[in-house]
Design a protein around this motif. Structure first.
Motif, PDB file in Angstrom:
ATOM      1  N   LEU A 220       0.832  -1.198   0.000  1.00 18.71           N
ATOM      2  CA  LEU A 220       0.000   0.000   0.000  1.00 18.71           C
ATOM      3  C   LEU A 220       0.872   1.255   0.000  1.00 18.71           C
ATOM      4  O   LEU A 220       0.649   2.200  -0.760  1.00 18.71           O
ATOM      5  CB  LEU A 220      -0.909  -0.014   1.235  1.00 18.71           C
ATOM      6  N   LYS A 221       1.897   1.217   0.843  1.00 19.19           N
ATOM      7  CA  LYS A 221       2.777   2.381   0.944  1.00 19.19           C
ATOM      8  C   LYS A 221       3.616   2.547  -0.335  1.00 19.19           C
ATOM      9  O   LYS A 221       3.815   3.668  -0.809  1.00 19.19           O
ATOM     10  CB  LYS A 221       3.675   2.246   2.165  1.00 19.19           C
ATOM     11  N   LYS A 234      -3.710  12.768  -5.045  1.00 17.73           N
ATOM     12  CA  LYS A 234      -5.148  12.611  -4.801  1.00 17.73           C
ATOM     13  C   LYS A 234      -5.432  11.132  -4.605  1.00 17.73           C
ATOM     14  O   LYS A 234      -5.984  10.466  -5.488  1.00 17.73           O
ATOM     15  CB  LYS A 234      -5.947  13.141  -5.983  1.00 17.73           C
ATOM     16  N   LEU A 235      -5.005  10.620  -3.469  1.00 15.71           N
ATOM     17  CA  LEU A 235      -5.047   9.183  -3.240  1.00 15.71           C
ATOM     18  C   LEU A 235      -5.919   8.830  -2.039  1.00 15.71           C
ATOM     19  O   LEU A 235      -5.988   9.579  -1.069  1.00 15.71           O
ATOM     20  CB  LEU A 235      -3.633   8.655  -2.988  1.00 15.71           C
ATOM     21  N   LYS A 257      -3.110   1.307  12.364  1.00 15.36           N
ATOM     22  CA  LYS A 257      -1.691   1.525  12.048  1.00 15.36           C
ATOM     23  C   LYS A 257      -1.508   2.609  11.001  1.00 15.36           C
ATOM     24  O   LYS A 257      -0.658   3.489  11.138  1.00 15.36           O
ATOM     25  CB  LYS A 257      -1.054   0.227  11.540  1.00 15.36           C
ATOM     26  N   VAL A 258      -2.285   2.516   9.931  1.00 14.21           N
ATOM     27  CA  VAL A 258      -2.128   3.485   8.840  1.00 14.21           C
ATOM     28  C   VAL A 258      -2.410   4.899   9.350  1.00 14.21           C
ATOM     29  O   VAL A 258      -1.666   5.835   9.072  1.00 14.21           O
ATOM     30  CB  VAL A 258      -3.055   3.131   7.651  1.00 14.21           C
ATOM     31  N   ARG A 259      -3.476   5.041  10.142  1.00 10.70           N
ATOM     32  CA  ARG A 259      -3.800   6.387  10.605  1.00 10.70           C
ATOM     33  C   ARG A 259      -2.753   6.886  11.599  1.00 10.70           C
ATOM     34  O   ARG A 259      -2.346   8.045  11.560  1.00 10.70           O
ATOM     35  CB  ARG A 259      -5.207   6.417  11.216  1.00 10.70           C
ATOM     36  N   GLU A 268       4.198   9.735   3.403  1.00  8.60           N
ATOM     37  CA  GLU A 268       3.968   8.788   2.307  1.00  8.60           C
ATOM     38  C   GLU A 268       2.691   7.982   2.481  1.00  8.60           C
ATOM     39  O   GLU A 268       2.196   7.381   1.537  1.00  8.60           O
ATOM     40  CB  GLU A 268       5.161   7.828   2.177  1.00  8.60           C
ATOM     41  N   ILE A 269       2.169   7.941   3.696  1.00 10.54           N
ATOM     42  CA  ILE A 269       0.970   7.135   3.938  1.00 10.54           C
ATOM     43  C   ILE A 269      -0.153   7.989   4.543  1.00 10.54           C
ATOM     44  O   ILE A 269      -1.195   7.482   4.968  1.00 10.54           O
ATOM     45  CB  ILE A 269       1.326   5.912   4.827  1.00 10.54           C
TER      46      ILE A 269
END
Lengths: 469, 441
Positions: A220-221, A234-235, A257-259, A268-269
């Motif tokens: 994903l990253k 714009k992801l 985790k992502v947040r 980057e994420i």
């Protein structure tokens, strides 16, 4: 944002206290920038050429940690992301989770139009406003570009709501984009197989795109980094929504985790997150169970960091709790809990109008008020100071007592004997146990209203005006 | 005009572009592009070259314009289409063939240093009671279900039983009509048929404004319930602050050794009597405040310091408001309490309990239809009610709530399924969602 005190923002402002933003001082304006209640562009002097550098620097510092992405155009444009905190009490969460309900390209046209209309017209009154849903997700089930295009066409004709174009086949996406390109749709999705083609579409048409890497945060990253390098930020990130078992636990872990990484500063994420509670329908055959589980997964991921989601069930028992849990999480915790205690007029009450008692808890007060007003009942509504606690809890906790009612009446300057023809108070049904005490304290007659203010109209028909004793 | 541009500057401009993808192209001396690679150019390189050449021609055209030549017209006529989007011709972004490498990393939260107190409810014969099962709450080192630390105990659900018939939403009532006059049978039913982990007996008839049942009479009902089931129990008063201490004292006495939860101590009643009853007879106290973190600290402090109640005998109920009726306050209040506990506030490191049944106070849970004509159809209430209780509960489970007091069997079943899934104890068949879009529903 990268700064957290008004002083740090103040350094970049003109420091003239000109008042053009509506605040007395630049420091006051700086405080509003930090709590995000005003925008930098509200400072018009800062837009002048000589401040250009400072404007740019400050604008960068004030940027939210999670990028804000726009989907759709015009009045119905949907903004997602833009958050700065992990817990709502630390500031507030911005841009409510957007709910997209699906349609698919194998529906017949009549059914399609009916469903889109149902979705765009769905509304629920709540504290002065209507809660509504946001988007249509168009799924390609046929995998046929032409068929998809004709479905997209019909949806765009039927609604102004933003759309998500869903297919893993870039030819299908392209066919939809050709028709929807002026509506700034969200593409769903680029994955590890099709990312090159989908990236080309996203760049060519300049539209936002979802990156889908089920339970693979490295991938994903990588994809997010690659797309940014190619020229689009714009992801929207979809780490996969697995509906059951250990996989659901892992989904929850991935979202948190992502947040956290994004808020901690990993650019980057730091994008909005997509949830797909729709997958509950892959785990349940019975529609009620599937709808229930979809609502449950949607609720969990609304609380924990989903910024946009694709849903299937349009049953009211799915949509109503979804709308309310979203409102729960995104309500600004800094807004006041209470209304000022006192006597309020609803409609144009006169001497014969009823006097209804409620609490000064804002939610209770506005609920009662809207129930009365929308049924065109003229009355006096008495907000008793219960420290902002609702009726049932205040009766249990001693914040709503006969003495409090008496005090409220005395302090309001309203005279039941002079200002009404009936000298009667109507207590909420949930405060029925106070009836005798309130009669003793106030000397007025006390009627017990319904337990829910939604039933006031029916109650009025039966009980008002009161029978003369 | 005296604008001049040297080729050196031109190559400087080009240097600022993404020339790294342009191996094989050099610019030398006079304007002369050397493109090596011959026929073996791969499509990506060809694209990149095309891009760069277009960029160069754009710069050249700009120079042309500075010199007064209408270069844009030349471009327009050369490509014969003014409407071709800019991005098609002059994209500045590189087209990549491989994903860039990146490794996802996130750190654990190092400020969560405190462990939430473990509290056990129920006592087996080995510990002087007669319960077959016990329940241990607390012990967390992180927010619930977070990857930062294992959650040591799952969530538990205690189901409500009342000592007299009460008004209930229709969807709830249907489940209890056969036992509504018999608390012991009612208790058996929730354990046997609805999988309750615990039972709460609410002694509401003791309220002087209801039946004014004596504390002694009420204690008999507690004995009946303890006889009827072998799970841990919670004993609730009527909420009358004058009467509750006495009712709970008598109940604590007859439940000696069973380690029940006494519900509750609050700042507006004689909490010392409740605490003393717990200490004297080996029970746990529910410390109940109303949506106010400082009041919660105050009451916990008083229970510990003033009443000498041991830490392992305190559970908090910071109040549950229903979805749509203040759940935002209840959620944030619990989340703040739990975070403060984890970060070291010893006055807040206790397990939490939620009166999730309060969800049924929401009109959306029980009303047959919306009272407002403008609303969309609310649909069947028999499905709306349970999900209202579920969503109220699940939100609080995410805020750190450990134990749920609930009412509807479906709500209990679904909330158990969810909380235990997030806890990690539910296995399910693995699903491949990679092509969910094409699913026929």
């Amino acid at each position: 944002m990268k700064i957290n005190s008004p002083l740090e923002a103040y350094k970049y402002l003109p420091a003239t206290n000109c008042g053009k933003c509506g605040e007395q001082t630049c420091m006051a304006f700086a405080a509003h920038l930090i709590d995000r209640s005003m925008k930098l562009t509200d400072c018009t002097p800062l837009l002048e050429e000589k401040f250009k550098k400072k404007f740019k620097e400050l604008d960068k510092l004030l940027e939210p940690e999670i990028r804000e992405i726009e989907i759709g155009v015009g009045e119905k444009i949907a903004k997602i992301g833009g958050d700065d905190v992990l817990y709502r009490h630390k500031l507030t969460f911005f841009n409510q989770t957007k709910f997209a309900y699906d349609v698919w390209d194998t529906m017949d046209e009549e059914e399609l139009v009916e469903r889109v209309n149902y979705i765009q017209n769905f509304k629920k009154f709540y504290v002065g406003n209507f809660l509504t849903v946001d988007m249509i997700a168009i799924r390609s089930v046929s995998d046929d570009p032409e068929r998809f295009a004709s479905t997209v066409k019909k949806v765009l004709e039927t609604t102004e709501l933003p759309v998500i174009l869903c297919s893993f086949n870039h030819n299908v996406l392209k066919a939809g984009l050709e028709l929807a390109k002026d509506r700034n749709p969200l593409l769903y999705a680029a994955n590890k197989n099709n990312w090159k083609e989908v990236a080309e579409l996203a760049l060519k048409y300049d539209v936002p795109v979802t990156l889908f890497a089920p339970d693979d945060l490295d991938l994903l990253k990588s994809m997010a980094k690659t797309f940014a390098e190619m020229g689009t930020e714009k992801l929207v990130l979809d780490p996969g929504t697995f509906p059951t078992g250990k996989q659901l636990k892992q989904t929850f872990t991935n979202f948190t985790k992502v947040r956290r990484a994004g808020i901690d500063g990993d650019r980057e994420i730091a994008y909005p997150i997509m949830a797909v509670p729709f997958t509950a329908w892959m785990a349940h055959d019975d529609p009620v169970s599937a709808s229930y589980w979809e609502t449950v997964v949607a609720s969990v991921l609304t609380v924990k960091y989903g910024d946009i989601m694709i849903l299937h069930s349009t049953e009211p028992y799915a949509m109503l709790p979804e709308l309310h849990i979203r409102d729960t999480i995104y309500t600004d915790p800094r807004k006041p809990v209470t209304v000022d205690p006192g006597m309020y007029k609803v409609g144009s009450p006169d001497k014969d109008s009823p006097v209804l008692v409620t609490t000064n808890f804002a939610l209770t007060y506005y609920t009662v008020e809207s129930d009365i007003a929308s049924n065109k009942i003229d009355c006096y509504l008495w907000a008793i100071d219960t420290d902002g606690i609702g009726v049932e809890a205040a009766v249990a906790g001693g914040q709503l007592t006969a003495a409090k009612v008496k005090k409220g009446i005395d302090e309001s300057g309203f005279d039941l004997k002079k200002d009404t023809s009936h000298n009667t108070i109507v207590l909420p049904g949930l405060a029925a146990r106070l009836q005798g005490d309130v009669e003793d304290e106030t000397g007025a007659s006390v009627l017990i209203g319904p337990a829910d203010s939604g039933r006031i109209p029916g109650w009025m028909e039966k009980n008002w005006p009161p029978q003369k004793k | 005009m005296t604008n001049k541009m040297k080729l050196k500057e031109l190559s400087d401009i080009l240097q600022d572009l993404n020339v790294e993808s342009l191996e094989g192209v050099t610019i030398e001396g006079d304007i002369e592009l050397n493109i090596s690679g011959g026929g073996g150019l791969n499509p990506a390189l060809a694209y990149a070259l095309g891009n760069e050449i277009s960029q160069i021609s754009l710069h050249m055209a700009n120079i042309g314009r500075m010199l007064g030549f209408p270069a844009e017209q030349l471009f327009a006529s050369a490509f014969q289409s003014g409407e071709m989007p800019q991005t098609d011709k002059f994209t500045t972004s590189p087209k990549l063939q491989e994903l860039l490498d990146s490794k996802f990393e996130v750190s654990k939260i190092d400020s969560w240093k405190n462990t939430i107190q473990e509290v056990t409810l129920g006592a087996s014969s080995a510990d002087g009671g007669s319960r077959k099962s016990t329940v241990t709450l607390g012990g967390e080192n992180a927010l619930p279900y977070y990857f930062d630390a294992e959650m040591p105990h799952r969530n538990y659900i205690t189901m409500d039983v009342f000592d007299m018939p009460i008004g209930m939403a229709k969807a709830v009532k249907g489940n209890y009509e056969d036992v509504i006059n018999d608390p012991a049978e009612w208790a058996k039913k929730v354990v046997r048929d609805f999988n309750a982990d615990m039972v709460t007996i609410h002694l509401i008839s003791t309220d002087p404004l209801i039946n004014d049942t004596s504390a002694r009479e009420a204690a008999k009902i507690v004995e009946d319930v303890l006889q009827a089931v072998d799970v841990p129990i919670v004993i609730g008063g009527s909420g009358n602050p004058e009467k509750d201490p006495e009712v709970l004292e008598k109940a604590a006495e007859v439940a000696e050794g069973e380690r029940v939860l006494l519900a509750s101590a609050s700042l507006n009643l004689d909490y010392e009597r409740v605490a003393k009853a717990a200490i004297d007879h080996g029970h746990v106290v529910l410390s109940w405040t109303q949506l106010e973190i400082n009041a919660q600290k105050e009451l916990n402090r008083k229970l510990m310091k003033q009443c000498n109640l041991p830490r392992e005998s305190i559970i908090m109920d910071p109040t549950t408001a229903a979805l749509g009726y203040g759940l935002d306050y209840a959620y944030t209040n619990m989340e703040r309490i739990r975070l403060a506990g984890l970060m070291g506030d010893d006055e807040l490191t206790f397990p939490m309990s939620s009166g999730t049944t309060n969800a049924w106070g929401a009109r959306e849970a029980w009303m047959v239809a919306s009272p407002l004509k403008q609303d969309s159809d609310w649909g069947p209430r028999e499905y709306r009610g349970p999900i209202w209780e579920i969503v109220t509960g699940l939100a609080l489970s995410l805020a750190g709530n450990d134990m749920f007091m609930m009412m509807h069997p479906t709500s209990v079943q679904v909330l158990k399924e969810l909380t235990q899934t997030l806890y990690g104890s539910i296995d399910a068949e693995e699903l491949d969602i990679s092509n969910w879009i094409g699913m026929e529903v």
